[in-house]
Design a protein around this motif. Structure first.
Motif, mmCIF file in Angstrom:
data_model
loop_
_atom_site.group_PDB
_atom_site.id
_atom_site.type_symbol
_atom_site.label_atom_id
_atom_site.label_comp_id
_atom_site.label_asym_id
_atom_site.label_seq_id
_atom_site.Cartn_x
_atom_site.Cartn_y
_atom_site.Cartn_z
ATOM 1 N N GLY A 101 41.229 28.212 28.568
ATOM 2 C CA GLY A 101 41.122 27.245 29.773
ATOM 3 C C GLY A 101 40.967 28.511 30.924
ATOM 4 N N ILE A 102 40.998 27.709 32.344
ATOM 5 C CA ILE A 102 40.784 28.554 33.426
ATOM 6 C C ILE A 102 41.950 28.635 34.344
ATOM 7 N N ASN A 103 42.579 29.541 34.411
ATOM 8 C CA ASN A 103 44.050 29.686 35.034
ATOM 9 C C ASN A 103 43.448 29.688 36.654
ATOM 10 N N VAL A 104 44.171 28.701 37.543
ATOM 11 C CA VAL A 104 44.034 28.587 38.912
ATOM 12 C C VAL A 104 44.572 29.856 39.531
ATOM 13 N N ASN A 105 45.677 30.345 39.023
ATOM 14 C CA ASN A 105 46.253 31.420 39.715
ATOM 15 C C ASN A 105 45.101 32.536 39.850
ATOM 16 N N SER A 106 44.403 32.811 38.660
ATOM 17 C CA SER A 106 43.145 33.788 38.759
ATOM 18 C C SER A 106 42.071 33.436 40.022
ATOM 19 N N LEU A 107 41.892 32.209 40.194
ATOM 20 C CA LEU A 107 40.957 31.941 41.117
ATOM 21 C C LEU A 107 41.571 32.228 42.692
ATOM 22 N N ALA A 108 42.772 31.662 42.801
ATOM 23 C CA ALA A 108 43.420 31.861 43.911
ATOM 24 C C ALA A 108 43.616 33.510 44.354
ATOM 25 N N SER A 109 44.257 34.182 43.343
ATOM 26 C CA SER A 109 44.447 35.624 43.626
ATOM 27 C C SER A 109 43.084 36.464 43.936
ATOM 28 N N GLU A 110 41.866 36.023 43.144
ATOM 29 C CA GLU A 110 40.638 36.610 43.650
ATOM 30 C C GLU A 110 40.014 36.397 44.835
ATOM 31 N N LEU A 111 40.244 34.900 45.256
ATOM 32 C CA LEU A 111 39.924 34.578 46.707
ATOM 33 C C LEU A 111 41.036 35.485 47.908
ATOM 34 N N ASN A 112 41.991 35.507 47.305
ATOM 35 C CA ASN A 112 43.048 36.045 48.336
ATOM 36 C C ASN A 112 42.538 37.821 48.740
ATOM 37 N N ARG A 113 42.040 38.258 47.349
ATOM 38 C CA ARG A 113 41.497 39.744 47.264
ATOM 39 C C ARG A 113 40.389 39.986 48.218
ATOM 40 N N LEU A 114 39.645 38.842 48.495
ATOM 41 C CA LEU A 114 38.337 38.775 49.204
ATOM 42 C C LEU A 114 38.710 38.618 50.510
ATOM 43 N N LEU A 115 39.601 37.815 50.863
ATOM 44 C CA LEU A 115 39.817 37.342 52.543
ATOM 45 C C LEU A 115 40.935 37.855 52.933
ATOM 46 N N ASP A 116 42.179 38.140 52.438
ATOM 47 C CA ASP A 116 43.327 38.760 53.046
ATOM 48 C C ASP A 116 42.912 39.913 53.738
ATOM 49 N N GLN A 117 42.989 40.056 54.984
ATOM 50 C CA GLN A 117 43.057 41.131 55.854
ATOM 51 C C GLN A 117 41.443 41.719 55.829
#
Length: 546
Positions: free
Chosen positions: A242-258
């Motif tokens: 499966g693909i865990n959505v928390n991985s998607l959310a965390s990677e986007l946060n790494r790119l976007l936050d601050q």
């Protein structure tokens, strides 16, 4: 014995401050009622009661109201200066054991030293030049000044133009008050009112005594980009299936936050980088299945960005995050098979990013009005359960995804309420040129009469100043179609805002520490200098160009 203007101003301010109008509560109406009652004592409104109104905020579950008061010049003119502000305040928990005194500035100032004060706050307290209390600075002094000038100028009755006073609730929340008041401003405009200038009496923060005192002619905008993630669920004992959505959310946060690359610069001023306000998966109970859905939303300030450029950047970031997660997933599957000597079948997926508007249109093609009726029913259910606008925004996307026939991993981009359009001074416009001449005269007056330096900044912080004209008219359709809850939980009057174009400035008292227990107002400036500058600004507004 007649009271001086300063004495009346202090009395009115303390009266309004005494109303505990904490934002997001029905108690906001305590301040509205207080303001209405004070205005009703002004002789002009005793003679002209039809010009004083208490108006219900549209579709507001808290039953909040806003106040308008129109003084009409003895000269037959439609030219009108708008004096505006908000009467809600933030909560008083930071005051600790002194919170019962938060709305009693005189008593609070005597005891504020019982709290832990910074060196600066203690120095200000000992100077005797500062008044502490919730709302003294942000922004009940500004309302009191507008009221007392309205009282004075209506009694003199010598203005060559009209004054419209406006006080709204909810500025510290979702700006429901100002968004509702837009409709009243448009109605008055259609009845002939010509808005030539706006004075929003919000405070400025005071730095050192030597620094210039600032005012603003534009406003930072604010969006809350919302990302909804759909993964591929699996049993935890088969996590690579499966693909865990928390991985998607965390990677986007790494790119976007601050992300500093997303800061905007305009005319030497900058926004702060975006930051995450919430990130969560949508599993409500424990089980051994990986989550299918997740969501996050971010605070993002804007200065002059075009909507199409912003949407492109958000898509690019979402695609980059998606590609990285899939790349890492593929590499882990291969490594696992090599190490464990087991054959697994990786999920076949490609990066797929879609806007909410695009998603909604696909669902509508399949289900038509049936889906709209279903969604309306669910929104009503969520509202009755007490969900806030931002949570409902997430639920709206989840429900739409559930009806979307293509069950694949994806990222959906929308916007959570509230939305504050950026605005900036268009100095080539004749009305802005007239305002700027008035501002230049005010700067000269402050320097010559008070030995005070005033400095223009283009952008104030996020405030109701955004809702007196619409900057990016070309992009409003894109924003509106992706603003989750639009017309259901959040009323954004896009069409009405397009009809308003009111040049203005944000110019109010000097203070420190808004929203903190040490919120305070600089007394000499507020009661000796600012009334003179604002009074003369009003008179000059209606004087013909020299």
């Amino acid at each position: 014995m007649n009271k001086s203007f300063s004495e009346k101003l202090m009395e009115t301010m303390l009266d309004i401050v005494s109303a505990p109008s904490i934002t997001g509560t029905p108690e906001e109406n305590l301040a509205a009622d207080k303001i209405y009652a004070i205005l009703a004592t002004i002789p002009y409104f005793i003679k002209n009661p039809q010009n004083l109104k208490k108006i219900q905020v549209e579709d507001d579950p808290l039953g909040r109201t806003y106040i308008t008061a129109m003084y009409r010049s003895p000269i037959n003119t439609n030219q009108t200066l708008l004096l505006a502000g908000h009467h809600d305040v933030v909560d008083i928990e930071p005051y600790g054991h002194l919170k019962d005194l938060a709305f009693s500035p005189t008593e609070l100032t005597k005891r504020i030293s019982e709290l832990s004060l910074s060196e600066e706050a203690l120095r200000d307290l000992n100077s005797g030049e500062w008044l502490f209390g919730r709302g003294v600075n942000d922004m009940k002094y500004g309302l009191a000044l507008a009221i007392e000038l309205l009282r004075e100028l209506s009694e003199k009755d010598d203005l060559a133009g009209n004054l419209l006073f406006l006080s709204v609730p909810a500025e510290e929340y979702n700006s429901e008050g100002m968004l509702s008041a837009v409709e009243e401003l448009v109605t008055l405009q259609q009845e002939g009112c010509e808005y030539i200038s706006l004075l929003l009496l919000e405070p400025s923060s005071l730095g050192s005594a030597e620094e210039p005192k600032t005012f603003h002619m534009g406003a930072i905008g604010k969006l809350n980009p919302l990302f909804f993630f759909v993964g591929k669920e699996t049993h935890v004992s088969e996590s690579l299936n499966g693909i865990n959505v928390n991985s998607l959310a965390s990677e986007l946060n790494r790119l976007l936050d601050q992300n500093l690359d997303l800061c905007e610069e305009f005319d030497g001023e900058f926004t702060v980088p975006p930051t995450c306000l919430k990130q969560t998966d949508l599993k409500e109970l424990y089980n051994v299945t990986t989550p299918l859905y997740a969501a996050s939303y971010y605070s993002m300030e804007t200065l002059n960005v075009k909507t199409e450029d912003l949407m492109r950047k958000l898509r690019e970031l979402a695609l980059e995050a998606f590609e990285k997660v899939l790349s890492d997933y593929s590499a882990r599957c291969k490594k696992f098979q090599q190490v464990q000597k087991r054959t697994i079948k990786p999920i076949e997926a490609s990066p797929f990013v879609i806007t909410y508007s695009e998603l909604y249109q696909e669902v509508k093609k399949n289900y038509g009005d049936e889906f709209d009726r279903h969604l309306d029913s669910k929104v009503t259910e969520w509202k009755e359960a007490g969900c806030d606008k931002q949570t409902i925004a997430i639920y709206i996307v989840r429900e739409t995804c559930a009806w979307y026939p293509n069950k694949i991993p994806m990222i959906v981009i929308g916007f959570a309420p509230p939305y504050y359009p950026n605005r900036y001074p268009e100095l080539e416009r004749p009305d802005y040129k007239a305002l700027y001449r008035n501002v230049a005269a005010m700067i000269r007056q402050a320097r010559e009469q008070f030995q005070l330096e005033l400095q223009k900044n283009n952008f104030c912080g996020v405030s109701d100043f955004s809702y007196f004209e619409l900057g990016d008219k070309a992009g409003i359709q894109e924003i509106s179609s992706n603003l989750l809850g639009m017309g259901k939980t959040y009323q954004f009057p896009a069409k009405s805002l397009e009809k308003l174009s009111i040049p203005g400035i944000v110019f109010g008292p000097l203070g420190r520490d808004p929203h903190k227990a040490t919120e305070r107002l600089h007394i000499p400036y507020a009661f000796e200098i600012l009334p003179v500058l604002v009074r003369d600004f009003i008179y000059r507004t209606f004087q013909p160009e020299q």
